[in-house]
Design a protein around this motif. Sequence first.
Motif, PDB file in Angstrom:
ATOM      1  N   VAL A 149       8.520 -17.520  13.002  1.00 41.28           N
ATOM      2  CA  VAL A 149       9.852 -18.060  13.311  1.00 41.28           C
ATOM      3  C   VAL A 149      10.390 -17.458  14.602  1.00 41.28           C
ATOM      4  N   VAL A 150      10.360 -16.127  14.732  1.00 37.69           N
ATOM      5  CA  VAL A 150      10.947 -15.508  15.929  1.00 37.69           C
ATOM      6  C   VAL A 150      10.076 -15.712  17.160  1.00 37.69           C
ATOM      7  N   ALA A 151       8.791 -15.952  16.956  1.00 35.73           N
ATOM      8  CA  ALA A 151       7.939 -16.273  18.102  1.00 35.73           C
ATOM      9  C   ALA A 151       8.355 -17.609  18.707  1.00 35.73           C
ATOM     10  N   ALA A 152       8.722 -18.543  17.835  1.00 38.76           N
ATOM     11  CA  ALA A 152       9.171 -19.862  18.308  1.00 38.76           C
ATOM     12  C   ALA A 152      10.615 -19.844  18.760  1.00 38.76           C
ATOM     13  N   ASN A 153      11.433 -19.009  18.105  1.00 34.82           N
ATOM     14  CA  ASN A 153      12.860 -18.949  18.431  1.00 34.82           C
ATOM     15  C   ASN A 153      13.358 -17.511  18.270  1.00 34.82           C
ATOM     16  N   PRO A 154      13.316 -16.720  19.350  1.00 28.78           N
ATOM     17  CA  PRO A 154      13.739 -15.317  19.261  1.00 28.78           C
ATOM     18  C   PRO A 154      15.206 -15.135  18.871  1.00 28.78           C
ATOM     19  N   ASP A 155      15.994 -16.189  18.952  1.00 27.25           N
ATOM     20  CA  ASP A 155      17.415 -16.081  18.619  1.00 27.25           C
ATOM     21  C   ASP A 155      17.720 -16.380  17.156  1.00 27.25           C
ATOM     22  N   GLU A 156      16.694 -16.498  16.320  1.00 28.35           N
ATOM     23  CA  GLU A 156      16.923 -16.713  14.889  1.00 28.35           C
ATOM     24  C   GLU A 156      17.251 -15.369  14.244  1.00 28.35           C
ATOM     25  N   ILE A 157      18.547 -15.050  14.197  1.00 26.33           N
ATOM     26  CA  ILE A 157      19.021 -13.746  13.743  1.00 26.33           C
ATOM     27  C   ILE A 157      18.600 -13.456  12.312  1.00 26.33           C
ATOM     28  N   ALA A 158      18.672 -14.458  11.441  1.00 20.56           N
ATOM     29  CA  ALA A 158      18.322 -14.243  10.040  1.00 20.56           C
ATOM     30  C   ALA A 158      16.888 -13.742   9.894  1.00 20.56           C
ATOM     31  N   ALA A 159      15.981 -14.299  10.686  1.00 19.45           N
ATOM     32  CA  ALA A 159      14.586 -13.862  10.591  1.00 19.45           C
ATOM     33  C   ALA A 159      14.449 -12.389  10.970  1.00 19.45           C
ATOM     34  N   TRP A 160      15.133 -11.972  12.039  1.00 17.00           N
ATOM     35  CA  TRP A 160      15.083 -10.561  12.443  1.00 17.00           C
ATOM     36  C   TRP A 160      15.667  -9.670  11.359  1.00 17.00           C
ATOM     37  N   ALA A 161      16.764 -10.115  10.739  1.00 16.20           N
ATOM     38  CA  ALA A 161      17.396  -9.308   9.688  1.00 16.20           C
ATOM     39  C   ALA A 161      16.468  -9.119   8.495  1.00 16.20           C
ATOM     40  N   PHE A 162      15.795 -10.187   8.088  1.00  9.20           N
ATOM     41  CA  PHE A 162      14.852 -10.069   6.973  1.00  9.20           C
ATOM     42  C   PHE A 162      13.612  -9.278   7.370  1.00  9.20           C
ATOM     43  N   LEU A 163      13.251  -9.324   8.641  1.00  9.04           N
ATOM     44  CA  LEU A 163      12.103  -8.538   9.105  1.00  9.04           C
ATOM     45  C   LEU A 163      12.377  -7.038   9.038  1.00  9.04           C
ATOM     46  N   VAL A 164      13.638  -6.642   9.074  1.00  7.71           N
ATOM     47  CA  VAL A 164      13.957  -5.223   8.862  1.00  7.71           C
ATOM     48  C   VAL A 164      13.495  -4.804   7.470  1.00  7.71           C
ATOM     49  N   GLN A 191      17.070  -6.232  17.518  1.00  8.35           N
ATOM     50  CA  GLN A 191      16.906  -7.642  17.868  1.00  8.35           C
ATOM     51  C   GLN A 191      17.978  -8.489  17.181  1.00  8.35           C
ATOM     52  N   ALA A 192      18.276  -8.165  15.935  1.00  5.65           N
ATOM     53  CA  ALA A 192      19.318  -8.897  15.207  1.00  5.65           C
ATOM     54  C   ALA A 192      20.708  -8.568  15.743  1.00  5.65           C
ATOM     55  N   THR A 193      21.011  -7.285  15.877  1.00  8.08           N
ATOM     56  CA  THR A 193      22.380  -6.892  16.230  1.00  8.08           C
ATOM     57  C   THR A 193      22.698  -7.090  17.719  1.00  8.08           C
ATOM     58  N   SER A 194      21.678  -7.193  18.554  1.00  8.29           N
ATOM     59  CA  SER A 194      21.963  -7.515  19.957  1.00  8.29           C
ATOM     60  C   SER A 194      22.444  -8.958  20.092  1.00  8.29           C
ATOM     61  N   ARG A 195      22.145  -9.768  19.085  1.00 12.98           N
ATOM     62  CA  ARG A 195      22.568 -11.171  19.074  1.00 12.98           C
ATOM     63  C   ARG A 195      23.798 -11.393  18.198  1.00 12.98           C
ATOM     64  N   HIS A 196      24.011 -10.501  17.231  1.00  8.15           N
ATOM     65  CA  HIS A 196      25.183 -10.579  16.359  1.00  8.15           C
ATOM     66  C   HIS A 196      25.510  -9.147  15.935  1.00  8.15           C
ATOM     67  N   ALA A 197      26.443  -8.529  16.638  1.00  3.58           N
ATOM     68  CA  ALA A 197      26.660  -7.085  16.527  1.00  3.58           C
ATOM     69  C   ALA A 197      27.028  -6.625  15.125  1.00  3.58           C
ATOM     70  N   THR A 198      27.723  -7.454  14.354  1.00  2.25           N
ATOM     71  CA  THR A 198      28.180  -7.035  13.027  1.00  2.25           C
ATOM     72  C   THR A 198      27.371  -7.689  11.903  1.00  2.25           C
ATOM     73  N   ASN A 199      26.143  -8.078  12.179  1.00  2.00           N
ATOM     74  CA  ASN A 199      25.369  -8.784  11.165  1.00  2.00           C
ATOM     75  C   ASN A 199      25.234  -7.941   9.898  1.00  2.00           C
ATOM     76  N   LEU A 200      25.717  -8.481   8.790  1.00  2.00           N
ATOM     77  CA  LEU A 200      25.784  -7.732   7.540  1.00  2.00           C
ATOM     78  C   LEU A 200      24.405  -7.477   6.941  1.00  2.00           C
ATOM     79  N   LYS A 201      23.558  -8.498   6.960  1.00  2.00           N
ATOM     80  CA  LYS A 201      22.226  -8.361   6.378  1.00  2.00           C
ATOM     81  C   LYS A 201      21.395  -7.328   7.139  1.00  2.00           C
TER      82      LYS A 201
END
Length: 312
Positions: free
Chosen positions: A124-139, A158-168
């Motif tokens: 998913v992130v290889a195709a779309n690096p801006d998919e924040i949810a994928a980065w969050a689950f990859l943690v 990678q997740a928080t650089s795109r959404h600083a307060t991402n809860l997941k």
Amino acid sequence: MKLRRRRAAALPAIDPCMGDPLARSFCDALAHRDWPTARQILHGTEHPDDRCFLLEACGSVPDVQDWIGTIAATDPLAQLVRGCHATAWAWEARGGYRAKYTQAEQFRLFFERLRLAESSLYDVVAANPDEIAAWAFLVRTARGLELGLEDGEFRFHQATSRHATNLKAHAEWLQTNCQKWSGSHDRMFHLARSAAAAAPDGNMLHALIPLAHLEVMLDREGPAARLYMTQPDVQAELRAAAERSVLHPAADLRPGWPLYFNTFAMAFAQAADHPAAAAVFSRLGDQITTHPWQYVPGDPTKTFNKARATVS
């Protein structure tokens, strides 16, 4: 005269969708293998926290892995669902106990399913690096696969650089930094306090504070655990965090909000701060979540009910 027994009050049920109608529709669509409807819901959910919540909730739907793979081969959103669902599927195999209580076969299934999740999410992130949810689950997959703090930190940033307060992303990175995984109490509190200090009033990142204190409590036994939670400085920090989040007039009640209220409710109950616990329970109602009540031995619903009855 025959006396009638009083019927015990029904225990609240645990709803993985936390009362959110959109999450329920999403999970129902997946349960019925109605991918067009599920896709439409996920595609229309743009806020990163809401998107992560839907993908967390879908982990409760059985048998998704039986059919999602074929669709995922050509649809990145299906691949996202596949990876996020496989993460929950992996932890289902492992169970909720610590490693010393987990059987070899459980670990085998755990790692097999985690590798599926890892592969899917990286596609998913290889195709779309801006998919924040994928980065969050990859943690989370990095933690489960024991890839080390560097890998987890990279994914977190990678997740928080795109959404600083991402809860997941924050919740998963906090767990990685816990002493029971790869970190320490100092690392865990540094993350929790730094994130809370930077978060606006009303934001649920402040719930990292009670979560961190509950993790310390778990590392102590018997009276020492209760003694820790009832320390005045712990009680004060819990109150301050609640006043900036769940008890704040501008509390951000996005989908999934009951999780953070349950976290504070349990922390205040364990800290014997009955007025604060009662205030949270009154806002929470019957919206019980498995986490963090499963931290206490026994049925989470009974633990919740007992705590609520004690403080009311």
